[in-house]
Design a protein around this motif. Structure first.
Motif, PDB file in Angstrom:
ATOM      1  N   ASP A 107       0.832  -1.209   0.000  1.00 38.53           N
ATOM      2  CA  ASP A 107       0.000   0.000   0.000  1.00 38.53           C
ATOM      3  C   ASP A 107       0.862   1.253   0.000  1.00 38.53           C
ATOM      4  OD1 ASP A 107       0.882  -0.565   2.572  1.00 38.53           O
ATOM      5  OD2 ASP A 107      -0.860   0.423   3.525  1.00 38.53           O
ATOM      6  N   ILE A 108       0.228   2.366  -0.501  1.00 37.43           N
ATOM      7  CA  ILE A 108       0.906   3.661  -0.504  1.00 37.43           C
ATOM      8  C   ILE A 108      -0.064   4.652   0.127  1.00 37.43           C
ATOM      9  CG2 ILE A 108       1.926   5.521  -1.885  1.00 37.43           C
ATOM     10  CD1 ILE A 108       2.473   3.417  -4.055  1.00 37.43           C
ATOM     11  N   ASN A 109       0.422   5.392   1.131  1.00 34.92           N
ATOM     12  CA  ASN A 109      -0.426   6.399   1.770  1.00 34.92           C
ATOM     13  C   ASN A 109       0.293   7.737   1.706  1.00 34.92           C
ATOM     14  OD1 ASN A 109      -2.264   4.318   2.895  1.00 34.92           O
ATOM     15  ND2 ASN A 109      -0.453   3.788   4.108  1.00 34.92           N
ATOM     16  N   CYS A 110      -0.536   8.782   1.385  1.00 34.36           N
ATOM     17  CA  CYS A 110       0.059  10.115   1.394  1.00 34.36           C
ATOM     18  C   CYS A 110      -0.507  10.883   2.572  1.00 34.36           C
ATOM     19  CB  CYS A 110      -0.293  10.861   0.097  1.00 34.36           C
ATOM     20  SG  CYS A 110       0.480  10.092  -1.322  1.00 34.36           S
ATOM     21  N   ILE A 111       0.352  11.518   3.317  1.00 33.68           N
ATOM     22  CA  ILE A 111      -0.063  12.217   4.532  1.00 33.68           C
ATOM     23  C   ILE A 111       0.268  13.691   4.351  1.00 33.68           C
ATOM     24  CG2 ILE A 111       0.407  12.422   7.019  1.00 33.68           C
ATOM     25  CD1 ILE A 111       1.185   9.160   5.407  1.00 33.68           C
ATOM     26  N   ASN A 112      -0.706  14.531   4.749  1.00 38.62           N
ATOM     27  CA  ASN A 112      -0.433  15.976   4.648  1.00 38.62           C
ATOM     28  C   ASN A 112       0.329  16.470   5.861  1.00 38.62           C
ATOM     29  OD1 ASN A 112      -2.182  16.290   6.755  1.00 38.62           O
ATOM     30  ND2 ASN A 112      -3.923  16.968   5.501  1.00 38.62           N
ATOM     31  N   SER A 113       0.622  17.764   5.855  1.00 37.73           N
ATOM     32  CA  SER A 113       1.469  18.309   6.915  1.00 37.73           C
ATOM     33  C   SER A 113       0.776  18.298   8.275  1.00 37.73           C
ATOM     34  CB  SER A 113       1.942  19.726   6.565  1.00 37.73           C
ATOM     35  OG  SER A 113       0.810  20.500   6.191  1.00 37.73           O
ATOM     36  N   GLY A 115      -0.664  15.524   9.345  1.00 42.98           N
ATOM     37  CA  GLY A 115      -0.558  14.118   9.809  1.00 42.98           C
ATOM     38  C   GLY A 115      -1.803  13.328   9.458  1.00 42.98           C
ATOM     39  N   ILE A 116      -2.618  13.823   8.500  1.00 44.08           N
ATOM     40  CA  ILE A 116      -3.848  13.123   8.116  1.00 44.08           C
ATOM     41  C   ILE A 116      -3.610  12.470   6.764  1.00 44.08           C
ATOM     42  CG2 ILE A 116      -6.339  13.371   7.680  1.00 44.08           C
ATOM     43  CD1 ILE A 116      -5.550  14.181  10.550  1.00 44.08           C
ATOM     44  N   ILE A 117      -4.065  11.205   6.607  1.00 46.18           N
ATOM     45  CA  ILE A 117      -3.930  10.519   5.318  1.00 46.18           C
ATOM     46  C   ILE A 117      -4.938  11.129   4.354  1.00 46.18           C
ATOM     47  CG2 ILE A 117      -4.142   8.308   4.097  1.00 46.18           C
ATOM     48  CD1 ILE A 117      -3.303   6.886   6.661  1.00 46.18           C
ATOM     49  N   PHE A 118      -4.390  11.728   3.239  1.00 49.05           N
ATOM     50  CA  PHE A 118      -5.314  12.353   2.307  1.00 49.05           C
ATOM     51  C   PHE A 118      -5.432  11.550   1.019  1.00 49.05           C
ATOM     52  CE2 PHE A 118      -2.339  14.111  -0.755  1.00 49.05           C
ATOM     53  CZ  PHE A 118      -1.132  14.221  -0.028  1.00 49.05           C
ATOM     54  N   ALA A 119      -4.536  10.603   0.846  1.00 46.33           N
ATOM     55  CA  ALA A 119      -4.670   9.739  -0.339  1.00 46.33           C
ATOM     56  C   ALA A 119      -4.096   8.386   0.009  1.00 46.33           C
ATOM     57  CB  ALA A 119      -3.915  10.341  -1.520  1.00 46.33           C
ATOM     58  N   SER A 120      -4.763   7.295  -0.460  1.00 46.50           N
ATOM     59  CA  SER A 120      -4.268   5.965  -0.098  1.00 46.50           C
ATOM     60  C   SER A 120      -4.744   4.928  -1.085  1.00 46.50           C
ATOM     61  CB  SER A 120      -4.771   5.595   1.305  1.00 46.50           C
ATOM     62  OG  SER A 120      -4.447   4.248   1.605  1.00 46.50           O
ATOM     63  N   THR A 121      -3.923   3.851  -1.232  1.00 43.83           N
ATOM     64  CA  THR A 121      -4.395   2.779  -2.077  1.00 43.83           C
ATOM     65  C   THR A 121      -5.450   1.971  -1.341  1.00 43.83           C
ATOM     66  OG1 THR A 121      -2.539   1.482  -1.269  1.00 43.83           O
ATOM     67  CG2 THR A 121      -2.295   2.495  -3.437  1.00 43.83           C
ATOM     68  N   PRO A 123      -8.763   2.655   0.551  1.00 47.43           N
ATOM     69  CA  PRO A 123      -9.715   3.738   0.839  1.00 47.43           C
ATOM     70  C   PRO A 123     -10.046   3.816   2.320  1.00 47.43           C
ATOM     71  CG  PRO A 123     -10.481   2.364  -0.989  1.00 47.43           C
ATOM     72  CD  PRO A 123      -9.277   1.691  -0.459  1.00 47.43           C
ATOM     73  N   ASP A 124      -9.946   2.663   3.017  1.00 45.49           N
ATOM     74  CA  ASP A 124     -10.279   2.666   4.449  1.00 45.49           C
ATOM     75  C   ASP A 124      -9.355   3.557   5.268  1.00 45.49           C
ATOM     76  OD1 ASP A 124     -12.079   0.803   3.722  1.00 45.49           O
ATOM     77  OD2 ASP A 124     -11.068  -0.940   4.675  1.00 45.49           O
ATOM     78  N   PHE A 125      -8.120   3.711   4.779  1.00 42.32           N
ATOM     79  CA  PHE A 125      -7.156   4.501   5.545  1.00 42.32           C
ATOM     80  C   PHE A 125      -7.374   6.012   5.437  1.00 42.32           C
ATOM     81  CE2 PHE A 125      -3.512   1.107   5.250  1.00 42.32           C
ATOM     82  CZ  PHE A 125      -4.288   0.238   6.030  1.00 42.32           C
ATOM     83  N   LEU A 126      -8.189   6.444   4.468  1.00 47.32           N
ATOM     84  CA  LEU A 126      -8.357   7.898   4.230  1.00 47.32           C
ATOM     85  C   LEU A 126      -8.816   8.602   5.505  1.00 47.32           C
ATOM     86  CD1 LEU A 126      -9.941   8.004   0.645  1.00 47.32           C
ATOM     87  CD2 LEU A 126      -7.688   8.859   1.341  1.00 47.32           C
ATOM     88  N   ASN A 127      -8.245   9.793   5.690  1.00 49.40           N
ATOM     89  CA  ASN A 127      -8.570  10.667   6.825  1.00 49.40           C
ATOM     90  C   ASN A 127      -8.128  10.100   8.193  1.00 49.40           C
ATOM     91  OD1 ASN A 127      -9.809  12.614   5.151  1.00 49.40           O
ATOM     92  ND2 ASN A 127     -11.658  11.325   5.081  1.00 49.40           N
ATOM     93  N   TYR A 128      -7.278   9.047   8.146  1.00 41.99           N
ATOM     94  CA  TYR A 128      -6.748   8.513   9.428  1.00 41.99           C
ATOM     95  C   TYR A 128      -5.671   9.451   9.949  1.00 41.99           C
ATOM     96  CZ  TYR A 128      -4.307   5.455  12.689  1.00 41.99           C
ATOM     97  OH  TYR A 128      -3.714   4.942  13.813  1.00 41.99           O
ATOM     98  N   GLN A 154       5.773  -4.909  11.759  1.00 39.43           N
ATOM     99  CA  GLN A 154       4.976  -5.005  12.985  1.00 39.43           C
ATOM    100  C   GLN A 154       3.506  -4.783  12.669  1.00 39.43           C
ATOM    101  OE1 GLN A 154       5.400  -1.336  15.549  1.00 39.43           O
ATOM    102  NE2 GLN A 154       7.020  -0.906  14.083  1.00 39.43           N
ATOM    103  N   PRO A 155       2.583  -5.092  13.619  1.00 38.46           N
ATOM    104  CA  PRO A 155       1.140  -4.849  13.385  1.00 38.46           C
ATOM    105  C   PRO A 155       0.901  -3.351  13.241  1.00 38.46           C
ATOM    106  CG  PRO A 155       1.480  -6.325  15.264  1.00 38.46           C
ATOM    107  CD  PRO A 155       2.808  -5.771  14.891  1.00 38.46           C
ATOM    108  N   VAL A 156      -0.057  -3.007  12.368  1.00 38.64           N
ATOM    109  CA  VAL A 156      -0.327  -1.574  12.157  1.00 38.64           C
ATOM    110  C   VAL A 156      -1.342  -1.066  13.173  1.00 38.64           C
ATOM    111  CG1 VAL A 156       0.210  -1.682   9.704  1.00 38.64           C
ATOM    112  CG2 VAL A 156      -2.145  -1.994  10.463  1.00 38.64           C
ATOM    113  N   SER A 157      -1.318   0.241  13.449  1.00 40.85           N
ATOM    114  CA  SER A 157      -2.182   0.815  14.468  1.00 40.85           C
ATOM    115  C   SER A 157      -3.664   0.768  14.047  1.00 40.85           C
ATOM    116  CB  SER A 157      -1.800   2.271  14.725  1.00 40.85           C
ATOM    117  OG  SER A 157      -0.535   2.339  15.293  1.00 40.85           O
ATOM    118  N   TYR A 158      -3.845   0.925  12.755  1.00 41.09           N
ATOM    119  CA  TYR A 158      -5.213   0.984  12.267  1.00 41.09           C
ATOM    120  C   TYR A 158      -5.933  -0.324  12.483  1.00 41.09           C
ATOM    121  CZ  TYR A 158      -9.156   1.626   9.080  1.00 41.09           C
ATOM    122  OH  TYR A 158     -10.404   1.692   8.550  1.00 41.09           O
TER     123      TYR A 158
END
Lengths: 618, 98
Positions: A107-113, A115-121, A123-128, A154-158
């Protein structure tokens, strides 16, 4: 000839040095065994600690190698993805999916300044919010200065059921991009690398590393069992029962080994080392130390033995030498071993004991001297000593002297009238000297006088006295006696001889001859000896000279005897000397001959001069 | 003084060499005490004897007395010096001199 009684050394008695050597040996052996046992325990423990450290080090090494390799790989991919994203204006889900496929990440996640995920492969991760989980919050370091960050698998927080390995790289537009590996992708990526990790790695001499994946399939193994289950090695790891980082034992490839495992990036890293190797290391260490100990203890005990011998035994021997000299009678010997206080004290004690002994001896000597002086006085007073003894008798003159070698002697002379006409005179020599001879002399003298005064003939006197003296003569002493009766009227001398040397007679004309007789046995020699009487006629001026062998056997420093010849020549030479000075002249001649040599025997002389012409009796 | 002993059954031969005086006579006394019991014939060889003092005479006399009871004693090879001593002291009357 003297024979000193020497006490033989009792060989059953122990020598100090020997005894000391024994105890020293015992002590050394005990100390040796104790230290060896301690060493064994200590080295076993040390070997185990070393083993643990060795296993840990190897595991850490491998773990770090794997981690470094996977970190580098993921970071490289993420950096490439970030470069792609920096080259576009719009980050669309399609682009992310395309990149995900192209770089083969999970997966690829983009995080803004913020610390919020604004783009992700996903969709569940969005806005995390990245700051909301422990695992994801680690990436917040990218918003506070860091430009890249790699996390371990390691296990992910989400969602804790999902395990991932993530890397993050800053984006030029602000925020950062995060790329993650799922296990399959992660394995695929680094298995190839991990395989090689253990190939050239040894744990100690014969130990090895084994790496298995999450489903216990072997990823890396020196024995080439990759792909097989870990069971083939003999290892069974129960992660619940066996704590990570603890040592346990297991049979690995048929050999009993110490083992340790740790997990890293989904891998289980096992390090094993044969127990025999650990034991061998311990044994070598113990053997080397033991050898050193033997050498040290041996040198030490030899040195202690030599030291003790030098300090104690030799000093005791020195003291013994002095004591031996003291025992031999050299009482002036001083024990002087002053090397140590104890020996000095011992020396002082011995010296003061010897001093006390010397004082006692000198006291005893003084007492004995006093008693001997008294005995001498008694003995001398028993002999007639006033000359002339018979001032009214003109028919003869008599003179006698006795010089004893010791305080009291065995020689004696005597003279007395047995009736008006007859003078008995005698000279005698008791065998031996000193007190026993003096006592025997007194007995003999008394017996002879009492028999003579009872009117017996001179031969009977000797015969009777002999029998009497033989009674109870246990000491086996004897006495030589020459005894004569002088008829003062006629000058006739009747005499008998019990083993005494013949007297000399000096005639008025100066000629000297022996008074011949066949002597009987010495008195007290044997019972029932019959003595014979002989007679000689004295003329006017004849001198009868009686003496003991102390005169003729007086010895000078050259061991020559004075001899009868010298005596005769004195008598022949001194014709003008009167009877009173004759004894003195002979004594003076003997003294001159002897010189400084000690007097060995009593010197006794008796001279009798007849003064009436034949037939001029009054 | 040297003392040599040869025992043949009940015969004991003792050879004396040197000086028998106050100091050495007790040696012979000790030797005789040890070996005289059971001896029936005692032979004293005095060929090598140089000097004989009264202490020596005493030991000879004691030996003679013992041998008078249990057998015989012979003194042989008596030289001139010793013979003179035996004569003067009257020992010639009691010793068997060969």
């Amino acid at each position: 000839m003297t024979c000193r009684e020497s006490v033989p050394m009792n060989t059953s008695k122990k020598k100090i040095s020997r005894s000391f050597q024994k105890w020293l040996l015992l002590l050394v052996v005990t100390a040796f065994l104790a230290t060896t046992a301690f060493l064994w325990v200590f080295q076993t423990r040390l070997a185990k600690d070393n083993t643990i450290r060795l296993l840990e080090l190897n595991i850490y090494d491998v773990r770090d190698t794997i981690k470094d390799a996977s970190d580098e790989n993921l970071l490289k991919l993420t950096t490439q993805i970030a470069a792609e994203l920096n080259g576009t204006d719009e980050i669309s889900p399609e682009l992310l999916n395309e990149l995900c496929r192209r770089y083969d990440v999970t997966d690829i996640n983009c995080i803004n300044s913020d610390g919020i995920i604004f783009a992700s492969t996903y969709p569940d991760f969005l806005n995390y919010n990245m700051a909301s989980g422990v695992q994801s919050a680690e990436f917040m370091v990218l918003l506070s200065g860091e430009d890249k960050y790699v996390q371990k698998y390691q296990p992910v927080s989400y969602d804790n059921s999902i395990s991932r390995k993530y890397a993050g790289v800053l984006l030029e537009r602000g925020g950062f991009v995060q790329a993650g590996y799922g296990f399959e992708r992660f394995k695929e990526d680094i298995d190839q690398f991990v395989v090689g990790v253990t190939r050239n790695r040894h744990v100690g001499e014969g130990g090895c590393m084994i790496i298995a994946d999450e489903s216990w399939n072997i990823v890396s193994d020196r024995n080439g069992n990759e792909g097989k289950n870990l069971n083939v090695t003999g290892l069974h790891i129960d992660t619940k029962a066996m704590a990570k980082g603890e040592v346990f034992t297991a049979d690995v490839y048929g050999e009993n080994c110490y083992c340790m495992y740790k997990a890293q990036e989904g891998y289980t890293i096992v390090a094993v080392i044969p127990r025999s190797e650990v034991a061998q290391a311990r044994n070598i260490a113990v053997a080397v130390t033991t050898t050193m100990q033997i050498i040290v203890f041996a040198v030490l005990s030899i040195m202690i033995y030599i030291l003790v011998k030098k300090l104690v035994v030799n000093n005791i021997l020195k003291i013994n030498d002095s004591l031996a000299a003291i025992t031999e009678g050299k009482l002036d010997t001083v024990v002087d071993v002053r090397s140590y206080e104890e020996f000095a004290a011992l020396s002082n004690d011995i010296n003061s004991t010897v001093d006390t002994l010397k004082r006692y001896i000198s006291d005893a000597e003084a007492r004995i001297d006093a008693e001997l002086a008294l005995a001498k006085a008694i003995q001398h007073s028993a002999l007639p000593s006033i000359f002339p003894p018979f001032p009214n008798r003109k028919e003869f003159e008599i003179r006698a002297s006795m010089d004893t070698a010791k305080e009291v002697g065995g020689d004696f002379y005597d003279f007395y009238f047995i009736d008006e006409e007859h003078l008995a005179f005698l000279i005698a020599d008791v065998s031996g000297k000193g007190i026993p001879a003096a006592m025997f002399m007194m007995t003999a003298k008394t017996l002879l006088k009492s028999y003579a005064e009872s009117g017996m003939s001179v031969s009977d006197v000797l015969t009777q006295a002999n029998n009497k003296l033989c009674e109870g003569n246990d000491a086996g002493m004897f006495v030589t006696v020459w005894m004569g009766y002088l008829n003062t009227k006629t000058g006739e001398v009747t005499y008998a001889n019990a083993g005494h040397n013949p007297p000399l007679i000096r005639h008025a004309d100066g000629s000297v001859e022996r008074v011949k007789s066949r002597p009987g046995l010495v008195l007290a020699g044997m019972e029932n000896i019959r003595y014979r009487s002989y007679t000689i006629q004295l003329s006017k001026g004849d001198i009868l000279f009686l003496y003991t062998d102390g005169v003729t056997e007086a010895t000078n420093n050259n061991n020559s005897l004075y001899g009868e010849g010298r005596l005769r020549s004195v008598l022949e030479r001194e014709t003008s000397a009167d009877i009173n000075s004759l004894c003195l002249l002979v004594k003076a001649d003997v003294d001159a001959f002897v010189g400084v040599a000690p007097q060995l025997d009593d010197i006794t002389m008796l001279s009798l001069q007849y003064k009436l012409p034949k037939g001029e009796a009054t | 003084m040297t003392i040599e002993k040869i025992a043949e059954g009940t015969k004991l031969t003792i050879t004396l060499i040197g000086r028998m005086d106050t100091i050495t006579a007790p040696q012979l006394e000790v030797e005789l005490k040890q070996s005289i019991s059971g001896v029936e014939e005692l032979v004293l060889d005095l060929a090598g004897l140089e000097y004989l003092s009264s202490a020596g005479l005493r030991v000879l006399l004691a030996a003679q007395k013992v041998m008078n009871r249990q057998g015989s004693m012979v003194v042989k090879n008596v030289n001139e010096t010793i013979m003179e001593i035996f004569e003067v002291t009257g020992f010639v009357d009691v010793l068997t001199i060969e």
